[in-house]
Design a protein around this motif. Structure first.
Motif, PDB file in Angstrom:
ATOM      1  N   PHE A   1       0.398  -1.226  -0.174  1.00 24.80           N
ATOM      2  CA  PHE A   1      -0.263   0.104  -0.030  1.00 24.80           C
ATOM      3  C   PHE A   1       0.999   1.315   0.083  1.00 24.80           C
ATOM      4  O   PHE A   1       0.900   1.915  -0.516  1.00 24.80           O
ATOM      5  CB  PHE A   1      -0.795  -0.344   1.064  1.00 24.80           C
ATOM      6  N   ARG A   2       1.944   0.947   1.272  1.00 27.83           N
ATOM      7  CA  ARG A   2       2.823   2.778   0.626  1.00 27.83           C
ATOM      8  C   ARG A   2       3.357   3.056  -0.410  1.00 27.83           C
ATOM      9  O   ARG A   2       4.205   4.157  -1.042  1.00 27.83           O
ATOM     10  CB  ARG A   2       3.245   2.344   2.248  1.00 27.83           C
ATOM     11  N   GLU A   3       4.154   1.734  -0.800  1.00 26.56           N
ATOM     12  CA  GLU A   3       5.128   1.896  -1.747  1.00 26.56           C
ATOM     13  C   GLU A   3       4.266   2.601  -2.838  1.00 26.56           C
ATOM     14  O   GLU A   3       4.714   3.331  -3.851  1.00 26.56           O
ATOM     15  CB  GLU A   3       5.642   0.435  -2.136  1.00 26.56           C
TER      16      GLU A   3
ATOM     17  N   GLU B   1       2.630   6.687  -6.692  1.00 28.13           N
ATOM     18  CA  GLU B   1       1.802   7.474  -8.090  1.00 28.13           C
ATOM     19  C   GLU B   1       1.888   8.335  -7.188  1.00 28.13           C
ATOM     20  O   GLU B   1       2.187   9.391  -8.048  1.00 28.13           O
ATOM     21  CB  GLU B   1       0.280   6.999  -7.722  1.00 28.13           C
ATOM     22  N   ASN B   2       2.247   9.233  -6.025  1.00 25.71           N
ATOM     23  CA  ASN B   2       2.593  10.697  -5.710  1.00 25.71           C
ATOM     24  C   ASN B   2       3.473  10.945  -6.589  1.00 25.71           C
ATOM     25  O   ASN B   2       3.614  12.080  -7.095  1.00 25.71           O
ATOM     26  CB  ASN B   2       2.400  10.301  -4.384  1.00 25.71           C
ATOM     27  N   ARG B   3       4.546  10.231  -6.534  1.00 25.85           N
ATOM     28  CA  ARG B   3       5.444  11.313  -7.428  1.00 25.85           C
ATOM     29  C   ARG B   3       5.711  11.473  -8.885  1.00 25.85           C
ATOM     30  O   ARG B   3       5.945  12.484  -9.306  1.00 25.85           O
ATOM     31  CB  ARG B   3       6.935   9.926  -7.123  1.00 25.85           C
ATOM     32  N   GLN B   4       4.653  10.590  -9.531  1.00 30.88           N
ATOM     33  CA  GLN B   4       4.199  10.032 -11.001  1.00 30.88           C
ATOM     34  C   GLN B   4       2.588  11.942 -10.862  1.00 30.88           C
ATOM     35  O   GLN B   4       2.838  12.640 -11.266  1.00 30.88           O
ATOM     36  CB  GLN B   4       3.499   9.227 -11.504  1.00 30.88           C
ATOM     37  N   TRP B   5       2.356  11.987  -9.622  1.00 30.73           N
ATOM     38  CA  TRP B   5       1.231  13.118  -9.580  1.00 30.73           C
ATOM     39  C   TRP B   5       2.017  14.473  -9.475  1.00 30.73           C
ATOM     40  O   TRP B   5       1.674  15.387 -10.141  1.00 30.73           O
ATOM     41  CB  TRP B   5       0.149  12.582  -8.818  1.00 30.73           C
ATOM     42  N   GLN B   6       3.009  14.089  -8.814  1.00 33.00           N
ATOM     43  CA  GLN B   6       3.828  15.457  -8.250  1.00 33.00           C
ATOM     44  C   GLN B   6       4.172  16.150  -9.531  1.00 33.00           C
ATOM     45  O   GLN B   6       4.227  17.511  -9.876  1.00 33.00           O
ATOM     46  CB  GLN B   6       4.602  14.883  -7.137  1.00 33.00           C
ATOM     47  N   GLN B   7       4.986  14.865 -10.271  1.00 29.89           N
ATOM     48  CA  GLN B   7       5.983  15.559 -11.063  1.00 29.89           C
ATOM     49  C   GLN B   7       4.756  16.200 -11.977  1.00 29.89           C
ATOM     50  O   GLN B   7       5.810  17.334 -12.794  1.00 29.89           O
ATOM     51  CB  GLN B   7       6.693  14.311 -12.388  1.00 29.89           C
TER      52      GLN B   7
ATOM     53  N   LYS C   1      -7.977  10.182  -5.998  1.00 32.31           N
ATOM     54  CA  LYS C   1      -7.545   8.764  -5.510  1.00 32.31           C
ATOM     55  C   LYS C   1      -6.746   8.634  -3.982  1.00 32.31           C
ATOM     56  O   LYS C   1      -6.535   7.663  -2.598  1.00 32.31           O
ATOM     57  CB  LYS C   1      -6.054   8.301  -6.311  1.00 32.31           C
ATOM     58  N   TRP C   2      -6.439  10.230  -3.144  1.00 32.23           N
ATOM     59  CA  TRP C   2      -6.151   9.434  -2.130  1.00 32.23           C
ATOM     60  C   TRP C   2      -6.801   9.556  -1.205  1.00 32.23           C
ATOM     61  O   TRP C   2      -7.167   8.682  -0.514  1.00 32.23           O
ATOM     62  CB  TRP C   2      -5.371  11.080  -1.626  1.00 32.23           C
ATOM     63  N   GLU C   3      -7.977   9.839  -1.175  1.00 33.57           N
ATOM     64  CA  GLU C   3      -9.689  10.104  -0.787  1.00 33.57           C
ATOM     65  C   GLU C   3      -9.677   8.363  -0.279  1.00 33.57           C
ATOM     66  O   GLU C   3     -10.474   8.094   0.499  1.00 33.57           O
ATOM     67  CB  GLU C   3     -10.566  11.063  -1.275  1.00 33.57           C
TER      68      GLU C   3
END
Length: 361
Positions: free
Chosen positions: A223-225, A230-236, A284-286
């Motif tokens: 879950f964490r990984e 995915e968050n790395r991709q969104w942030q970029q 997605k975070w929700e």
């Protein structure tokens, strides 16, 4: 009574596969409230690095992330940490994935999921090989040592006999239900193996002694990984869009006449693009927050059930792992809740940017 508690908890847990809609709650449920987020690459990078420092499953990544955050210029250090393809995140992740670091992580997981009272051979070996040479760790982890220790522990439990004597048909039915309905893929896999065609009572006591806990730990790590990746991709993506929107807004303010009107339209569209790309990440975070909340509730129910059935050695073995797993999912809920608030704040900034263009002062 304890089986009824567990059944209710499992029925409430929805699978988090990316295809099943999970109702969104409010950020207030996690105690996290959206705060003002500066729209600069440094601030965005600093927030993401904080996620890695607090929640990464790799100790090398957590350590290096904290080094960046505690440096004299944490924003510049955070940008450098996240820089691809040769920034600190890439380097720390590569170090964590080398063979010996992976073996150490495996041994630490064994210590957390195999209690000495029920798996003394595996526990003592994991404790020993953490301090041995890399070659000896490799031999234990991949050269048959771990499998041999597991077999000795199974004989130990069989010789005691108390775990098998304590098994009842309701336990078997419950593990079969886990194999089909548990929210965690690794728990489903471990449960399915324990009740597969041709399985024995030893397989079932193995599941209670360590298989359930190990599957739960792997589900937590997955879950964490996955969420951080995915968050790395969104942030970029969002960092690039924000830079483009700010540049478009600056150009609009410096341009007059008909050309200025066109520039303002482009700037407003750029901020709308920021908002459009923020929304899926927030959603997605929700989903992740609500799934983690349900997992925490499920494991709290499992803990209560194990405590109520503590006279049964199979359920007693689950008390400490259940408590630890509930804590893991409570932390995951915090990770997700903090990011719901963060992405909501970015959405508000994007809306404010569009309004500035439409209604210049």
């Amino acid at each position: 009574m304890y089986k009824r508690i567990l059944s209710c908890a499992l029925c409430a847990a929805a699978l988090f596969s990316g295809t099943i809609a999970v109702p969104a709650g409010s950020a207030a449920e996690t105690g996290v409230h959206a705060t003002s987020v500066a729209m600069t690459p440094g601030e965005i990078a600093r927030w993401e690095v904080l996620n890695y420092a607090k929640y990464s499953i790799y100790s090398t990544v957590k350590t290096d992330a904290w080094v960046a955050l505690l440096s004299e210029d944490p924003e510049a250090a955070s940008i450098e940490f996240l820089r691809s393809p040769d920034g600190g995140l890439v380097y720390a992740t590569q170090r964590s994935l080398n063979r010996d670091e992976g073996n150490k992580r495996f041994l630490r997981r064994l210590l957390e999921t195999h209690l000495r009272a029920y798996s003394p051979e595996v526990y003592d070996a994991a404790n020993l090989y953490l301090t041995e040479s890399a070659s000896k760790r490799e031999q234990f982890c991949h050269g048959g040592g771990y499998e041999a220790a597991k077999a000795r522990d199974q004989r130990f439990r069989a010789d005691l006999g108390e775990q098998k004597r304590a098994l009842v048909e309701e336990d078997r039915r419950y593990v079969r239900m886990l194999a089909e309905q548990d929210p965690g893929a690794q728990v489903r896999l471990a449960a399915g193996y324990a009740v597969r065609a041709g399985s024995t009572d030893d397989d079932l006591t193995d599941f209670f002694a360590w298989g359930w806990a190990q599957g739960a730990r792997l589900d937590n790590e997955s879950f964490r990984e996955r969420m951080l990746r995915e968050n790395r991709q969104w942030q970029q993506t969002i960092a690039r869009l924000i830079v483009d929107a700010e540049a478009a807004e600056k150009a609009a303010r410096e341009t007059e006449g008909a050309a200025g009107e066109e520039a303002r339209d482009r700037a407003a569209a750029a901020w709308r693009k920021v908002g459009a790309d923020v929304s899926p990440a927030r959603s997605k975070w929700e989903e992740a927050r609500d799934f983690a909340h349900r997992q925490a509730e499920t494991w709290h129910a499992i803990l209560l059930a194990a405590q109520q059935a503590a006279q049964n050695p199979n359920w007693k073995a689950l008390i400490d792992p259940a408590r630890a797993t509930e804590t893991d999912w409570t932390d995951n809920r915090s990770l997700a809740g903090e990011n719901v608030a963060y992405w909501e704040s970015l959405l508000q900034k994007a809306l404010e940017g569009e309004q500035r263009i439409k209604n210049p002062s």
